[in-house]
Design an enzyme around this catalytic site. Structure first.
Site, PDB file in Angstrom:
ATOM      1  N   CYS A 218       0.831  -1.188   0.000  1.00 57.07           N
ATOM      2  CA  CYS A 218       0.000   0.000   0.000  1.00 57.07           C
ATOM      3  C   CYS A 218       0.882   1.260   0.000  1.00 57.07           C
ATOM      4  O   CYS A 218       1.818   1.362   0.781  1.00 57.07           O
ATOM      5  CB  CYS A 218      -0.949   0.088   1.188  1.00 57.07           C
ATOM      6  SG  CYS A 218      -2.202  -1.175   1.174  1.00 57.07           S
TER       7      CYS A 218
ATOM      8  N   ARG B 281       6.577  -1.069  -4.153  1.00 60.87           N
ATOM      9  CA  ARG B 281       6.168  -1.581  -2.844  1.00 60.87           C
ATOM     10  C   ARG B 281       5.201  -2.759  -2.966  1.00 60.87           C
ATOM     11  O   ARG B 281       4.978  -3.476  -2.002  1.00 60.87           O
ATOM     12  CB  ARG B 281       5.469  -0.461  -2.035  1.00 60.87           C
ATOM     13  CG  ARG B 281       6.380   0.668  -1.678  1.00 60.87           C
ATOM     14  CD  ARG B 281       5.570   1.865  -1.212  1.00 60.87           C
ATOM     15  NE  ARG B 281       4.974   1.659   0.086  1.00 60.87           N
ATOM     16  CZ  ARG B 281       5.539   1.961   1.240  1.00 60.87           C
ATOM     17  NH1 ARG B 281       6.739   2.495   1.241  1.00 60.87           N
ATOM     18  NH2 ARG B 281       4.929   1.751   2.381  1.00 60.87           N
TER      19      ARG B 281
ATOM     20  N   TRP C  93      -2.594  -3.037  -1.758  1.00 64.54           N
ATOM     21  CA  TRP C  93      -2.194  -4.452  -1.726  1.00 64.54           C
ATOM     22  C   TRP C  93      -3.262  -5.123  -0.877  1.00 64.54           C
ATOM     23  O   TRP C  93      -3.374  -4.862   0.316  1.00 64.54           O
ATOM     24  CB  TRP C  93      -0.805  -4.559  -1.093  1.00 64.54           C
ATOM     25  CG  TRP C  93      -0.193  -5.920  -1.177  1.00 64.54           C
ATOM     26  CD1 TRP C  93       0.505  -6.440  -2.234  1.00 64.54           C
ATOM     27  CD2 TRP C  93      -0.172  -6.918  -0.148  1.00 64.54           C
ATOM     28  NE1 TRP C  93       0.927  -7.709  -1.925  1.00 64.54           N
ATOM     29  CE2 TRP C  93       0.529  -8.031  -0.659  1.00 64.54           C
ATOM     30  CE3 TRP C  93      -0.693  -6.993   1.139  1.00 64.54           C
ATOM     31  CZ2 TRP C  93       0.735  -9.190   0.079  1.00 64.54           C
ATOM     32  CZ3 TRP C  93      -0.489  -8.142   1.870  1.00 64.54           C
ATOM     33  CH2 TRP C  93       0.223  -9.226   1.338  1.00 64.54           C
TER      34      TRP C  93
ATOM     35  N   ASN D 169      -3.271   3.038   4.607  1.00 58.76           N
ATOM     36  CA  ASN D 169      -2.285   1.960   4.574  1.00 58.76           C
ATOM     37  C   ASN D 169      -2.271   1.362   5.974  1.00 58.76           C
ATOM     38  O   ASN D 169      -2.106   2.085   6.951  1.00 58.76           O
ATOM     39  CB  ASN D 169      -0.908   2.555   4.212  1.00 58.76           C
ATOM     40  CG  ASN D 169       0.209   1.536   4.313  1.00 58.76           C
ATOM     41  OD1 ASN D 169      -0.041   0.339   4.496  1.00 58.76           O
ATOM     42  ND2 ASN D 169       1.445   2.007   4.188  1.00 58.76           N
ATOM     43  N   GLY D 170      -2.465   0.038   6.079  1.00 60.68           N
ATOM     44  CA  GLY D 170      -2.466  -0.613   7.390  1.00 60.68           C
ATOM     45  C   GLY D 170      -3.647  -1.555   7.511  1.00 60.68           C
ATOM     46  O   GLY D 170      -4.332  -1.842   6.519  1.00 60.68           O
TER      47      GLY D 170
ATOM     48  N   GLU E  91      18.479 -18.386   1.687  1.00 58.55           N
ATOM     49  CA  GLU E  91      18.315 -17.158   0.920  1.00 58.55           C
ATOM     50  C   GLU E  91      18.263 -17.462  -0.583  1.00 58.55           C
ATOM     51  O   GLU E  91      17.448 -16.889  -1.315  1.00 58.55           O
ATOM     52  CB  GLU E  91      19.466 -16.187   1.243  1.00 58.55           C
ATOM     53  CG  GLU E  91      19.551 -14.952   0.374  1.00 58.55           C
ATOM     54  CD  GLU E  91      18.271 -14.111   0.364  1.00 58.55           C
ATOM     55  OE1 GLU E  91      17.390 -14.330   1.199  1.00 58.55           O
ATOM     56  OE2 GLU E  91      18.157 -13.243  -0.524  1.00 58.55           O
TER      57      GLU E  91
ATOM     58  N   LYS F 246      15.144 -16.517  -3.081  1.00 53.33           N
ATOM     59  CA  LYS F 246      15.268 -15.706  -4.311  1.00 53.33           C
ATOM     60  C   LYS F 246      14.590 -16.416  -5.471  1.00 53.33           C
ATOM     61  O   LYS F 246      13.829 -15.817  -6.220  1.00 53.33           O
ATOM     62  CB  LYS F 246      16.737 -15.499  -4.692  1.00 53.33           C
ATOM     63  CG  LYS F 246      17.527 -14.404  -4.110  1.00 53.33           C
ATOM     64  CD  LYS F 246      17.038 -13.009  -4.199  1.00 53.33           C
ATOM     65  CE  LYS F 246      15.946 -12.687  -3.241  1.00 53.33           C
ATOM     66  NZ  LYS F 246      16.163 -12.191  -1.963  1.00 53.33           N
TER      67      LYS F 246
ATOM     68  N   GLU G 201      10.584 -16.669  -5.042  1.00 55.49           N
ATOM     69  CA  GLU G 201       9.766 -15.450  -5.035  1.00 55.49           C
ATOM     70  C   GLU G 201       9.635 -14.802  -6.406  1.00 55.49           C
ATOM     71  O   GLU G 201       8.636 -14.135  -6.670  1.00 55.49           O
ATOM     72  CB  GLU G 201      10.250 -14.435  -3.991  1.00 55.49           C
ATOM     73  CG  GLU G 201      11.571 -13.781  -4.288  1.00 55.49           C
ATOM     74  CD  GLU G 201      11.978 -12.762  -3.236  1.00 55.49           C
ATOM     75  OE1 GLU G 201      11.104 -12.121  -2.645  1.00 55.49           O
ATOM     76  OE2 GLU G 201      13.196 -12.620  -3.005  1.00 55.49           O
TER      77      GLU G 201
ATOM     78  N   HIS H 214      16.952 -37.411   5.949  1.00 58.82           N
ATOM     79  CA  HIS H 214      15.960 -37.624   7.013  1.00 58.82           C
ATOM     80  C   HIS H 214      14.537 -37.389   6.512  1.00 58.82           C
ATOM     81  O   HIS H 214      13.632 -37.199   7.308  1.00 58.82           O
ATOM     82  CB  HIS H 214      16.268 -36.721   8.205  1.00 58.82           C
ATOM     83  CG  HIS H 214      17.585 -37.062   8.852  1.00 58.82           C
ATOM     84  ND1 HIS H 214      17.788 -38.214   9.562  1.00 58.82           N
ATOM     85  CD2 HIS H 214      18.772 -36.413   8.826  1.00 58.82           C
ATOM     86  CE1 HIS H 214      19.049 -38.261   9.983  1.00 58.82           C
ATOM     87  NE2 HIS H 214      19.662 -37.167   9.546  1.00 58.82           N
TER      88      HIS H 214
ATOM     89  N   LYS I 284       7.198  -4.847  -1.475  1.00 58.43           N
ATOM     90  CA  LYS I 284       8.576  -4.556  -1.088  1.00 58.43           C
ATOM     91  C   LYS I 284       8.671  -4.250   0.394  1.00 58.43           C
ATOM     92  O   LYS I 284       9.579  -4.690   1.077  1.00 58.43           O
ATOM     93  CB  LYS I 284       9.085  -3.361  -1.903  1.00 58.43           C
ATOM     94  CG  LYS I 284      10.512  -2.950  -1.587  1.00 58.43           C
ATOM     95  CD  LYS I 284      11.480  -4.009  -2.036  1.00 58.43           C
ATOM     96  CE  LYS I 284      12.930  -3.642  -1.777  1.00 58.43           C
ATOM     97  NZ  LYS I 284      13.789  -4.834  -1.933  1.00 58.43           N
TER      98      LYS I 284
HETATM   99  C1  AGP Z   1      13.145 -10.744  -0.074  1.00 61.99           C
HETATM  100  O1  AGP Z   1      13.574 -10.668  -1.357  1.00 61.99           O
HETATM  101  C2  AGP Z   1      12.016  -9.888   0.298  1.00 61.99           C
HETATM  102  N1  AGP Z   1      12.003  -8.626  -0.233  1.00 61.99           N
HETATM  103  C3  AGP Z   1      11.622  -9.999   1.770  1.00 61.99           C
HETATM  104  O2  AGP Z   1      11.850 -11.270   2.246  1.00 61.99           O
HETATM  105  C4  AGP Z   1      12.249  -8.958   2.734  1.00 61.99           C
HETATM  106  O3  AGP Z   1      13.584  -9.247   2.971  1.00 61.99           O
HETATM  107  C5  AGP Z   1      11.441  -8.960   4.041  1.00 61.99           C
HETATM  108  O4  AGP Z   1      10.112  -8.606   3.765  1.00 61.99           O
HETATM  109  C6  AGP Z   1      12.023  -8.042   5.074  1.00 61.99           C
HETATM  110  O5  AGP Z   1      12.058  -6.722   4.623  1.00 61.99           O
HETATM  111  P1  AGP Z   1      12.974  -5.633   5.313  1.00 61.99           P
HETATM  112  O6  AGP Z   1      14.385  -6.053   5.130  1.00 61.99           O
HETATM  113  O7  AGP Z   1      12.631  -4.362   4.606  1.00 61.99           O
HETATM  114  O8  AGP Z   1      12.602  -5.609   6.767  1.00 61.99           O
END
Ligand code: AGP
Length: 603
Positions: A2, A27, A74, A100-101, A480, A484, A487, A503, A598
């Site tokens: 948002c 975002r 969003w 937003n929220g 990680e 990547k 997502e 396991h 984001k």
């Molecule tokens: C990863 O590619 C994402 N963008 C996501 O996992 C992100 O790291 C997470 O939402 C945390 O965001 P921040 O680092 O802004 O707190």
């Protein structure tokens, strides 16, 4: 997640709103809308599902005014539809509001005050605007009705509202969700983050939780909910519009991957003085030195950077470290050590899951540090100390340069803390040299993009599942790397401790299953080789990413020399590129993957 924009006092309001919304696209959103009022009795509401470009098509040339608010939504409550898109309006079309929220007591408020009101949407937000109208109908003026509604609303919000009967002002309020006021000459703006309004102004004022702002073209009146006036100075945002442009790149993600060598140099220049001493606040180090345990709190990629950080702090500073997910830790806080010190890792500095932990940490009067890419962000303001990542704006939803920057800053901090403790491990860790190796190492990987693209095509074309495996530092990295891939390519990917496969998960390995194996961890290297054999014996197609020291013939990607502790700074880069090319090959929106935002500003 948002985005809010607003402007008052300019005659190209519509343009400013649409451009601002475009800047907030990163975002994450699924619908958008604007409300514009010409202060002469004429107003316009335009909303669309999908991209801002769809909204732009729907905005006709007569949509002009002197005050306006805009929003990217969003979806949380209700599907992404035009009805659910913001701005929302009261049933007599007097008040228009963006939010937003998440409002936690909206059902309760609806039942108590608004049972006879017709609702146009399924959103929690509409309750807020109808509630303001409900009090206005009882005879309160717009501001009093707004304050009355705020006093009843629970949850997180950034609100901007226009009252058709007073179109010379925007009503603004904030609790937990980010919102800034931008100052201009004869005009003022509001935005969820400064990037949206950099073309208009570089001068911003923070709004704190529980505050209300009455924004006019020549004035900004901030007060608490009870009406007490608040005086607050402004600050300058040192970003250029060019910092947030794609330049010649097709995608922000690729640009940001390529920027990583420079980010390493910038961190080195900023935190390491010419004489080799470290530029880290003394008070911060003294406070950390008192701690018997460090708690790193984060989400997503930042959490993964925290897992790498644990190893760095434990090895260099000889201090135990817990790494915690904000979304879990805040609600199930374990018994803390006697002298805890909290480190919040957050690219955006706005992540609600991490922030709710910081609120509790502050209530307990415990010391904290936020390591973030966004100066003046909420987490940065509310922690005791801040260190900046200096990575420059990260626009692609998939975090790349922030992850490597987080590890680099953790390394600097660990070195500084270890030195304060007088530890040999800290003296032996030459962070300046390591960051130089990191910059050169990343460069050699990004220079080999074409080769990595071929490998991504070879291993992932037509695949539905993939695995990243490794031990120790490579396990943290595998989490990680898998995030990547999943997502942005939507390939189901998992990161596993290599030894855990047998396991249970090895049952999923079949002929042709892609397995990406990391071999950078000295202690685990030979065992991981054993695990590679196990999956190969079951038909897996294995791609090995190994450090020069542990590489064997046939390994496809070799990681240049670097201290194992920070090796993920380089070894994550092939995974970033593999994910990028897999996403491209599938025709996905690389920078804005589906369902994601984001900046995750709701819990
Ligand atoms: C990863 O590619 C994402 N963008 C996501 O996992 C992100 O790291 C997470 O939402 C945390 O965001 P921040 O680092 O802004 O707190």
């Amino acid at each position: 997640m948002c985005g809010i924009v607003g402007v008052i006092g300019k005659d190209n309001t519509t343009d400013i709103l649409l451009k601002g919304l475009e800047k907030l696209e990163y975002r994450g959103y699924d619908s958008a809308g604007i409300y514009v009022n010409n202060q002469d009795g004429k107003d316009f509401l335009v909303k669309e599902v999908g991209k801002i470009s769809e909204l732009e098509k729907a905005v006709t040339s007569d949509v002009q005014g002197l005050v306006g608010i805009g929003h990217t939504r969003w979806a949380t409550h209700g599907k992404p539809t035009i009805e659910n898109a913001h701005p929302h309006f009261s049933d007599d079309n007097r008040f228009y509001l963006v939010h937003n929220g998440v409002l936690t007591n909206f059902e309760e408020l609806k039942n108590k005050y608004l049972s006879d009101v017709h609702f146009n949407s399924q959103t929690d937000t509409e309750v807020a605007v109808q509630l303001v109208d409900h009090f206005a109908k009882q005879g309160m003026d717009g501001e009093t009705a707004f304050r009355k509604a705020l006093s009843l609303i629970e949850g997180s919000y950034a609100f901007a509202m226009v009252d058709k009967e007073q179109p010379d002002r925007i009503f603004v309020a904030k609790n937990k969700s980010p919102l800034l006021i931008g100052l201009g000459d004869g005009f003022n703006v509001i935005c969820s983050d400064a990037m949206a309004m950099l073309e208009e102004t570089h001068e911003y004022v923070e709004i704190h939780d529980g505050e209300v702002v009455i924004l006019k073209k020549n004035s900004v009146e901030i007060s608490k909910l009870d009406g007490t006036k608040v005086q607050r100075g402004s600050y300058t945002v040192n970003l250029d519009a060019s910092d947030i442009s794609k330049g010649t790149y097709a995608h922000y993600m690729l640009k940001e991957i390529d920027e990583q060598p420079n980010v390493m140099r910038k961190i080195s220049q900023n935190y390491i003085k010419n004489d080799g001493t470290l530029n880290v606040e003394k008070d911060l180090l003294d406070e950390m030195n008192k701690a018997d345990r460090l708690y790193i709190v984060a989400a997503g990629t930042s959490y993964h950077a925290g897992l790498v950080g644990r190893n760095i702090f434990e090895k260099i500073c000889d201090v135990p470290v817990d790494v915690e997910l904000g979304s879990e830790f805040g609600y199930h806080m374990p018994k803390l050590s006697k002298h805890p010190f909290f480190i919040f890792l957050s690219q955006s500095g706005e992540t609600a899951d991490s922030r709710q932990v910081l609120v509790k940490v502050n209530e307990l009067n415990l010391p904290s540090l936020t390591i973030t890419n966004v100066a003046n962000s909420t987490l940065s303001r509310e922690a005791t100390y801040t260190m900046e990542l200096l990575a420059g704006p990260e626009i692609a939803v998939a975090s790349t340069k922030a992850y490597t920057a987080q590890i680099a800053v953790e390394a600097v901090l660990a070195k500084a803390l270890g030195e304060v403790k007088g530890l040999q491990s800290a003296k032996d860790f030459d962070v300046k040299e390591q960051l130089a190796l990191a910059a050169n190492g990343i460069q050699s990987i990004v220079d080999a993009k074409d080769k990595i693209k071929k490998l991504a095509d070879e291993f992932l074309t037509g695949q539905r599942d993939a695995f990243y495996i490794g031990r120790g530092i490579d396990y943290a990295l595998s989490l990680e790397a898998a995030l990547k891939l999943k997502e942005i390519s939507y390939i189901h990917a998992e990161g596993f401790a290599a030894g855990e496969l047998k396991h249970g998960t090895i049952a999923l390995i079949e002929k042709g299953t892609p397995v990406f194996a990391y071999v950078n961890d000295g202690v685990g290297a030979s065992h991981t080789r054993g695990n590679i054999q196990e999956v190969e014996a079951r038909g897996a197609n294995v791609l090995v990413i190994a450090s020069k020291k542990y590489a064997e013939s046939g390994d496809q990607i070799i990681i240049p020399e670097i201290d194992e502790l920070i090796s993920p700074i380089i070894s994550v880069v092939p995974a970033q590129l593999i994910a990028y090319y897999a996403s491209l090959a599938r025709g996905n929106d690389v920078d804005k993957p589906r369902n994601l935002a984001k900046s995750v500003t709701v819990e």
